[in-house]
Design an enzyme around this catalytic site. Structure first.
Site, PDB file in Angstrom:
ATOM      1  N   SER A   1       0.829  -1.213   0.000  1.00  0.00           N
ATOM      2  CA  SER A   1       0.000   0.000   0.000  1.00  0.00           C
ATOM      3  C   SER A   1       0.863   1.263   0.000  1.00  0.00           C
ATOM      4  O   SER A   1       1.942   1.299   0.604  1.00  0.00           O
ATOM      5  CB  SER A   1      -0.883  -0.010   1.246  1.00  0.00           C
ATOM      6  OG  SER A   1      -1.454   1.264   1.457  1.00  0.00           O
TER       7      SER A   1
ATOM      8  N   TYR B   1      -2.137   5.525  -4.310  1.00  0.00           N
ATOM      9  CA  TYR B   1      -3.165   6.529  -4.067  1.00  0.00           C
ATOM     10  C   TYR B   1      -2.637   7.794  -4.715  1.00  0.00           C
ATOM     11  O   TYR B   1      -1.447   8.118  -4.562  1.00  0.00           O
ATOM     12  CB  TYR B   1      -3.341   6.781  -2.565  1.00  0.00           C
ATOM     13  CG  TYR B   1      -4.243   5.807  -1.842  1.00  0.00           C
ATOM     14  CD1 TYR B   1      -5.541   5.552  -2.284  1.00  0.00           C
ATOM     15  CD2 TYR B   1      -3.808   5.172  -0.679  1.00  0.00           C
ATOM     16  CE1 TYR B   1      -6.372   4.680  -1.591  1.00  0.00           C
ATOM     17  CE2 TYR B   1      -4.638   4.296   0.024  1.00  0.00           C
ATOM     18  CZ  TYR B   1      -5.914   4.052  -0.445  1.00  0.00           C
ATOM     19  OH  TYR B   1      -6.742   3.211   0.233  1.00  0.00           O
TER      20      TYR B   1
ATOM     21  N   THR C   1      -5.640   2.774  -6.934  1.00  0.00           N
ATOM     22  CA  THR C   1      -6.939   2.681  -6.253  1.00  0.00           C
ATOM     23  C   THR C   1      -7.777   3.898  -6.611  1.00  0.00           C
ATOM     24  O   THR C   1      -7.328   5.041  -6.440  1.00  0.00           O
ATOM     25  CB  THR C   1      -6.739   2.575  -4.731  1.00  0.00           C
ATOM     26  OG1 THR C   1      -6.004   1.374  -4.487  1.00  0.00           O
ATOM     27  CG2 THR C   1      -8.067   2.513  -3.993  1.00  0.00           C
TER      28      THR C   1
ATOM     29  N   LYS D   1      -8.033  -0.383  -9.227  1.00  0.00           N
ATOM     30  CA  LYS D   1      -8.728  -1.091  -8.147  1.00  0.00           C
ATOM     31  C   LYS D   1      -9.886  -0.226  -7.655  1.00  0.00           C
ATOM     32  O   LYS D   1      -9.680   0.941  -7.295  1.00  0.00           O
ATOM     33  CB  LYS D   1      -7.748  -1.337  -6.990  1.00  0.00           C
ATOM     34  CG  LYS D   1      -8.373  -1.873  -5.712  1.00  0.00           C
ATOM     35  CD  LYS D   1      -7.276  -2.257  -4.743  1.00  0.00           C
ATOM     36  CE  LYS D   1      -7.814  -2.871  -3.467  1.00  0.00           C
ATOM     37  NZ  LYS D   1      -8.297  -1.890  -2.509  1.00  0.00           N
TER      38      LYS D   1
ATOM     39  N   HIS E   1     -13.458  -1.955  -1.856  1.00  0.00           N
ATOM     40  CA  HIS E   1     -12.554  -1.661  -0.752  1.00  0.00           C
ATOM     41  C   HIS E   1     -12.951  -2.471   0.497  1.00  0.00           C
ATOM     42  O   HIS E   1     -12.832  -1.998   1.635  1.00  0.00           O
ATOM     43  CB  HIS E   1     -12.591  -0.159  -0.442  1.00  0.00           C
ATOM     44  CG  HIS E   1     -11.265   0.452  -0.084  1.00  0.00           C
ATOM     45  ND1 HIS E   1     -10.578   1.289  -0.920  1.00  0.00           N
ATOM     46  CD2 HIS E   1     -10.496   0.357   1.025  1.00  0.00           C
ATOM     47  CE1 HIS E   1      -9.472   1.703  -0.334  1.00  0.00           C
ATOM     48  NE2 HIS E   1      -9.390   1.140   0.858  1.00  0.00           N
TER      49      HIS E   1
ATOM     50  N   ASP F   1     -12.142  -8.810  -5.793  1.00  0.00           N
ATOM     51  CA  ASP F   1     -11.578  -8.402  -4.496  1.00  0.00           C
ATOM     52  C   ASP F   1     -12.706  -8.081  -3.518  1.00  0.00           C
ATOM     53  O   ASP F   1     -13.500  -7.180  -3.768  1.00  0.00           O
ATOM     54  CB  ASP F   1     -10.713  -7.142  -4.709  1.00  0.00           C
ATOM     55  CG  ASP F   1     -10.225  -6.541  -3.404  1.00  0.00           C
ATOM     56  OD1 ASP F   1      -9.255  -7.065  -2.838  1.00  0.00           O
ATOM     57  OD2 ASP F   1     -10.819  -5.541  -2.953  1.00  0.00           O
TER      58      ASP F   1
HETATM   59  C1  LIG Z   1      -7.185  -2.706   7.359  1.00  0.00           C
HETATM   60  C2  LIG Z   1      -7.341  -2.493   5.890  1.00  0.00           C
HETATM   61  C3  LIG Z   1      -6.560  -1.545   5.259  1.00  0.00           C
HETATM   62  C4  LIG Z   1      -6.691  -1.333   3.871  1.00  0.00           C
HETATM   63  N1  LIG Z   1      -5.865  -0.432   3.262  1.00  0.00           N
HETATM   64  C5  LIG Z   1      -5.940  -0.275   1.917  1.00  0.00           C
HETATM   65  C6  LIG Z   1      -5.042   0.594   1.232  1.00  0.00           C
HETATM   66  O1  LIG Z   1      -4.152   1.182   1.835  1.00  0.00           O
HETATM   67  N2  LIG Z   1      -5.193   0.721  -0.102  1.00  0.00           N
HETATM   68  C7  LIG Z   1      -6.170   0.053  -0.822  1.00  0.00           C
HETATM   69  O2  LIG Z   1      -6.259   0.213  -2.042  1.00  0.00           O
HETATM   70  N3  LIG Z   1      -7.011  -0.790  -0.195  1.00  0.00           N
HETATM   71  C8  LIG Z   1      -6.923  -0.983   1.144  1.00  0.00           C
HETATM   72  N4  LIG Z   1      -7.773  -1.852   1.773  1.00  0.00           N
HETATM   73  C9  LIG Z   1      -8.744  -2.623   0.980  1.00  0.00           C
HETATM   74  C10 LIG Z   1      -8.157  -3.962   0.559  1.00  0.00           C
HETATM   75  O3  LIG Z   1      -7.120  -3.821  -0.378  1.00  0.00           O
HETATM   76  C11 LIG Z   1      -9.231  -4.855  -0.089  1.00  0.00           C
HETATM   77  O4  LIG Z   1      -9.874  -4.130  -1.099  1.00  0.00           O
HETATM   78  C12 LIG Z   1     -10.266  -5.359   0.899  1.00  0.00           C
HETATM   79  O5  LIG Z   1      -9.669  -5.690   2.121  1.00  0.00           O
HETATM   80  C13 LIG Z   1     -10.940  -6.579   0.290  1.00  0.00           C
HETATM   81  O6  LIG Z   1     -11.930  -7.082   1.122  1.00  0.00           O
HETATM   82  P1  LIG Z   1     -11.669  -8.283   2.154  1.00  0.00           P
HETATM   83  O7  LIG Z   1     -11.020  -7.656   3.323  1.00  0.00           O
HETATM   84  O8  LIG Z   1     -13.030  -8.794   2.418  1.00  0.00           O
HETATM   85  O9  LIG Z   1     -10.756  -9.286   1.471  1.00  0.00           O
HETATM   86  C14 LIG Z   1      -7.646  -2.077   3.135  1.00  0.00           C
HETATM   87  C15 LIG Z   1      -8.433  -3.033   3.791  1.00  0.00           C
HETATM   88  C16 LIG Z   1      -8.283  -3.242   5.146  1.00  0.00           C
HETATM   89  C17 LIG Z   1      -9.130  -4.298   5.805  1.00  0.00           C
END
Ligand SMILES: Cc1cc2nc3c(=O)[nH]c(=O)nc-3n(C[C@H](O)[C@H](O)[C@H](O)COP(=O)(O)O)c2cc1C
Length: 412
Positions: free
Chosen positions: A138, A161, A187, A284, A308, A339
């Site tokens: 990330s 980002y 993203t 994404k 997300h 995702d």
């Molecule tokens: C704690 C946490 C932090 C996340 N941080 C980011 C991030 O920095 N950038 C991003 O594009 N998605 C982020 N996401 C989204 C994840 O990449 C992903 O889309 C999401 O967790 C998918 O759903 P799932 O948790 O059910 O697998 C984050 C998700 C979580 C749970």
């Protein structure tokens, strides 16, 4: 039967059925050995992590409708297994961005990963590397591009980002190229920050602030607290040293993102990214067929259908429901990543049967990390790998090419 035999029989019977597991003195190994699923690891993580930390990982936007919908949509899909197909050899391998994958899975980006374990992103990258899977770092990581680049993980992607400060974005992309990252994942669902009610209620700030509530919570979760206190402060490692943005001052994530990220982001910015990066580009956060078609038209290499994990727009569509219509609309023009909501290997099998090239996970590996550090991530990836192979055998598919939509749906 003699009197002695009569006395001995209960003892012999008992001995034949009682089997004690060998005692495992390593507590983490003992807990992981009993974790049969991602759900079990989530429960372990909940016990090990302070409430605010667990809620940051587990929580989602507002009423958490989209998060629930992601999971529920997978549960609704019924499989129609074919039998007598000789599944003595099942090959779940595939390819993504022109390179082989042992199973249709990659690890998505999660910001602030060190909050679950001091090794953070390094642990997750190493576990991904051992499993032969890509790892996405990330922008908001707590280990730097260079530190992660040095880990033994062959396929690394960098999640972008788009900051208001384009110079900063260009610099990070260049650092990712030098550190050997293979692809960018931009993203596009975070124009503004989703409202996560659990974080608001807890007054959650990054880095975690030490108020009375945190002190009490920390005392109740001593393992996590000792790790936290013994290690370097958790910062946004990719912008370390830039006082205004590196997280050294406690802020809410929403204030931070709304101040730093650019809400004017548009398709033109993807053209701009192409001028500073000549490798594969994924986007994404696509959530409609219309945007998937625009992405294909724009020559994007892969789209991640994603809401997300339900952390942005709460009334977003369940992601797996988008896979078939998007696959139908874009054909072979762009690869599709599903995702959100993956908790079992059977979820991956369902998404691929509907037309996804692969899936990515977020919380699943964070639960593993929170429950058992790096070994916990290995455990999650091992569970998902075994699930995928077993499910393919049980539905009668010997290869991903045989994972087709007719294996899903109402019984027929
Ligand atoms: C704690 C946490 C932090 C996340 N941080 C980011 C991030 O920095 N950038 C991003 O594009 N998605 C982020 N996401 C989204 C994840 O990449 C992903 O889309 C999401 O967790 C998918 O759903 P799932 O948790 O059910 O697998 C984050 C998700 C979580 C749970």
């Amino acid at each position: 039967m003699t009197a002695l035999d009569r006395l001995r029989r209960p003892y012999d019977t008992l001995r034949s059925v009682v089997r004690f597991r060998r005692f495992q003195s390593d507590g983490t190994a003992r807990r992981l050995a009993r974790a049969a699923s991602v759900h079990d690891l989530r429960r372990l993580a909940r016990r090990r992590l302070p409430g605010g930390v667990f809620d940051y990982i587990d929580g989602a936007a507002e009423d958490e409708l989209a998060k629930a919908a992601n999971n529920e949509a997978f549960r609704r899909i019924v499989m129609r297994p074919r039998v007598l197909r000789d599944v003595s050899h099942v090959d779940p391998s595939t390819s993504l961005l022109g390179k082989p994958l042992p199973i249709p899975l990659a690890l998505g980006p999660t910001g602030f990963t060190r909050i679950a374990d001091p090794q953070g992103e390094l642990a997750v990258a190493r576990a991904a590397g051992r499993a032969g899977l890509p790892y996405t770092l990330s922008t908001l990581a707590t280990r730097s591009i260079e530190e992660v680049g040095a880990q033994d993980c062959e396929r690394k992607w960098f999640q972008v980002y788009v900051w208001r400060d384009r110079g900063l974005v260009t610099e990070m992309i260049e650092r990712a190229r030098v550190a050997g990252f293979e692809a960018l994942m931009v993203t596009v669902d975070t124009a503004v920050f989703g409202k996560r009610d659990r974080d608001v209620r807890r007054g959650f700030e990054l880095p975690p602030k030490i108020g009375l509530e945190t002190l009490i919570d920390g005392a109740l979760h001593q393992g996590w607290t000792l790790d936290f206190l013994r290690n370097d402060p958790i910062l946004f490692a990719n912008v370390a040293g830039r006082a205004a943005v590196d997280g050294s001052d406690a802020v809410t994530l929403s204030d931070y993102i709304n101040a730093q990220f650019d809400p004017s982001l548009s398709w033109a910015d993807l053209d701009w990214i192409r001028t500073v990066w000549d490798g594969p580009v994924m986007i994404k956060g696509v959530q409609t067929v219309a945007d998937a078609v625009l992405a294909a038209d724009a020559g994007i290499d892969a789209i991640s259908l994603s809401n997300h994990g339900g952390r942005q727009l709460d009334s977003a569509p369940a992601i797996v429901d988008l896979v078939a219509p998007v696959a139908q609309a874009v054909g072979d023009r762009v690869e599709i990543i599903c995702d959100g909501g993956i908790r079992r290997g059977s979820d991956v099998v369902k998404a691929v049967a509907l037309g996804a090239t692969a899936c990515t996970i977020g919380r699943a590996y964070l639960y593993g990390l929170g429950a058992g550090g790096e070994r916990g991530v290995d455990h999650v990836l091992g569970l998902l790998d075994a699930d995928i192979r077993r499910t393919m055998a049980l539905v009668g598919a010997r290869s991903v090419a045989e994972l087709t939509p007719d294996l899903l749906g109402e019984p027929a």
